[in-house]
Write an enzyme that holds these catalytic residues in place. Structure first.
Site, PDB file in Angstrom:
ATOM      1  N   ASP A   4      49.024  33.846  47.876  1.00 28.65           N
ATOM      2  CA  ASP A   4      48.403  34.685  46.852  1.00 28.65           C
ATOM      3  C   ASP A   4      47.015  35.127  47.303  1.00 28.65           C
ATOM      4  OD1 ASP A   4      50.601  34.179  45.246  1.00 28.65           O
ATOM      5  OD2 ASP A   4      49.632  32.519  44.202  1.00 28.65           O
ATOM      6  N   ASP A  52      53.224  36.627  49.220  1.00 25.54           N
ATOM      7  CA  ASP A  52      53.642  36.355  47.852  1.00 25.54           C
ATOM      8  C   ASP A  52      52.912  37.316  46.915  1.00 25.54           C
ATOM      9  OD1 ASP A  52      55.060  35.198  45.805  1.00 25.54           O
ATOM     10  OD2 ASP A  52      53.872  33.388  45.712  1.00 25.54           O
ATOM     11  N   ASP A  93      47.904  36.104  40.771  1.00 27.30           N
ATOM     12  CA  ASP A  93      48.810  35.210  40.049  1.00 27.30           C
ATOM     13  C   ASP A  93      48.056  34.250  39.135  1.00 27.30           C
ATOM     14  OD1 ASP A  93      50.884  36.390  41.377  1.00 27.30           O
ATOM     15  OD2 ASP A  93      51.672  34.540  42.252  1.00 27.30           O
ATOM     16  N   ARG A 105      56.590  43.171  39.671  1.00 24.85           N
ATOM     17  CA  ARG A 105      55.527  42.325  39.109  1.00 24.85           C
ATOM     18  C   ARG A 105      54.196  43.080  39.030  1.00 24.85           C
ATOM     19  NH1 ARG A 105      56.522  36.252  41.704  1.00 24.85           N
ATOM     20  NH2 ARG A 105      58.771  36.199  41.301  1.00 24.85           N
TER      21      ARG A 105
END
Length: 522
Positions: A162, A191, A195, A244
């Site tokens: 992340d 990734d 987040d 996302r």
């Protein structure tokens, strides 16, 4: 013997000065403000987000120097502004030890600390293949930095892949004018860019660029991780993102004035009871920009004033519920803070002139014009109260239709205060109550056979209204979270068949007292 505060602070600064001699940091005078401009969105709630305002200002040119600055403070809560210039990478980022920090090699670790600002200055700050990890921390500002190519597989790895990641009870984070980018998706070792998980709340991402990634970011790591939320995304550019943008599991997300370009598979994915307010955004050359995707655990949305420019939609299915092509709202979402959204039509222009690191920290004035940021007001003296719960209930809630299933059921829970009984939770008498032995605890309603439940009403006893703070509602059979939030009232969730349902008080003020724990089938 405890040293006086002044002596301890002098000792800490002396340690910091010695570390500076080793290279990488420069001490400057304390500043009245921590960053240009003031926090916006949900980061203004729950007491506000001011970062290191009023603390010592330190210049850092290596990751080790950032850690040294954190570890040289008098305490883990001592305010500090860390001005970063140059490239931060694995080669110059090492663990530093101290009583006011908890750092690690290969990642910028903001762990178990508070009141910190990291801001890029001078020729710019680039975190190259190294992520920023915020864990068990509060009141953090990250501004005017670039974080790129952070990997979770391959070499080197950092921060689970992340760019910026938050987890474990994080509160009040403002990330502003950043550029977060990858060079591919999971198969290439990357990734998420932004987040949040494990009870992270009151976060704003503003005037930032997220691009060239398989995953823009998530709120909640699984369908049971729904204790996160109250996140604002505004004036950001999402470009060439597969999915996302973000993924929301539970909680509330507010997305306004963002420019979405080439969302390749899906965009805003509201699921597992999440509620998204999506307004005055510009979606361009994208697919399935809003809905519930890849799951049958539905979320909801309120969509207003958005512009769709060459947007395509897939067909609905069991695990696929696109909001388009009509983008009809499925809920309403109240926003507790003031904001002035630009018209959707000018979003591509105003975002291009304001978003990202190195843009002079320019912001929109709400009329499609970019301007320098206004100076922040010193820490709030009378903070705006934080929002309650994504589905708050009134103080004296009206019960849902049908019979109260708690009457005649069983009950148990954690240790109770003297003179109270678990039976008082389900006796239909508002004059009796159960209270935990401390400020937190849990109570359960249980049945001999599986029972369908879709809503709960928690009624506080007279004289204790408002004492219940954060809570979680659990399916005790499966060990999963059905809902979470703040304050007593009505709690609705997807209809679930179970034998035992648990209400867990995570925080409170005073002594929480539950007069009735009512359950309903629908």
């Amino acid at each position: 013997m405890r040293q006086p505060v002044t002596r301890r602070l002098q000792a800490a600064l002396a340690t910091l000065a010695l570390a500076a001699a080793a290279g990488g940091i420069v001490l400057t005078a304390p500043e009245a403000s921590a960053a240009a401009g003031s926090a916006t969105g949900y980061a203004t709630q729950n007491g506000g987000t001011t970062g290191g305002a009023g603390g010592q200002t330190v210049r850092a040119t290596t990751g080790t120097a950032i850690h040294t600055a954190l570890c040289g403070r008098a305490s883990a809560a001592t305010p500090i502004v860390i001005e970063v210039e140059g490239t931060i990478n694995h080669g110059n980022t090492s663990k530093v030890s101290g009583g006011s920090c908890n750092t690690a090699d290969g990642v910028i670790e903001l762990k178990q600390i508070s009141n910190v600002t990291i801001v890029g200055v001078g020729g710019g700050a680039v975190f190259d293949q190294i992520g920023i990890h915020i864990r068990e921390s509060s009141n953090i500002i990250v501004q005017n930095v670039t974080v790129k190519n952070v990997k979770k597989s391959g070499s080197p790895t950092s921060n689970g892949g992340d760019a910026i990641g938050m987890e474990s009870g994080v509160r009040n984070v403002w990330v502003d004018h950043t550029t977060l980018e990858a060079s591919g998706g999971e198969s290439e070792g990357y990734d998420g860019l932004f987040d949040m998980k494990a009870d992270t709340r009151y976060v704003t991402l503003s005037y930032s660029i997220l691009r060239n990634s398989g995953r823009g970011g998530l709120v909640g790591s699984s369908e049971s991780d729904v204790s996160n939320g109250f996140v604002t995304y505004h004036h950001n550019l999402y470009e060439n993102i597969d999915s996302r943008a973000p993924l929301l599991r539970g909680g509330v997300g507010h997305m306004f004035n963002n420019h979405y370009v080439r969302l390749n598979s899906s965009g805003i994915n509201s699921r597992a009871g999440a509620r998204a307010k999506v307004e005055n955004n510009y979606f361009e050359d994208s697919k399935d920009v809003l809905g519930t995707f890849y799951t049958d655990a539905a979320g909801s949305w309120q969509a207003d004033g958005n512009t769709l420019d060459n947007v395509t939609w897939s067909s609905p299915g069991k695990d696929n519920n696109p909001a388009g092509p009509d983008m009809k709202s499925t809920t309403t979402v109240s926003i507790p803070y003031a904001y002035s959204p630009d018209a959707a039509g000018c979003v591509p222009d105003v975002v291009s002139r304001t978003a990202g690191a190195g843009k002079g920290l320019k912001v929109s004035d709400g009329n499609c014009t970019a301007q320098p940021p206004t100076e922040p007001t010193p820490g709030p003296t009378d903070p705006t109260p934080g929002p309650t719960d994504p589905t708050p209930g009134p103080t004296d809630p009206t019960p849902p239709g049908g019979a109260n299933l708690s009457i005649g059921a069983g009950s148990d829970g954690s240790s109770k205060a003297s003179g109270t009984s678990f039976g008082h939770l389900r006796d239909g008498d508002l004059n009796t109550y159960w209270s935990p032995s401390g400020s937190t605890g849990h109570a359960s309603i249980k049945w001999d056979s599986a029972t369908a439940v879709s809503s709960v009403v928690i009624r506080e006893a007279a004289g204790s209204a408002g004492s219940i703070g954060a809570w979680r509602l659990l399916d005790a059979d499966a060990g999963t979270v059905l809902a979470s939030g703040d304050g007593a009232g009505t709690i609705s969730f997807p209809r679930t068949t179970l034998r035992k349902i648990t209400f867990e008080i995570v925080s409170s003020t005073g002594s929480p007292r539950i007069a009735e724990y009512e359950t309903y089938a629908g």
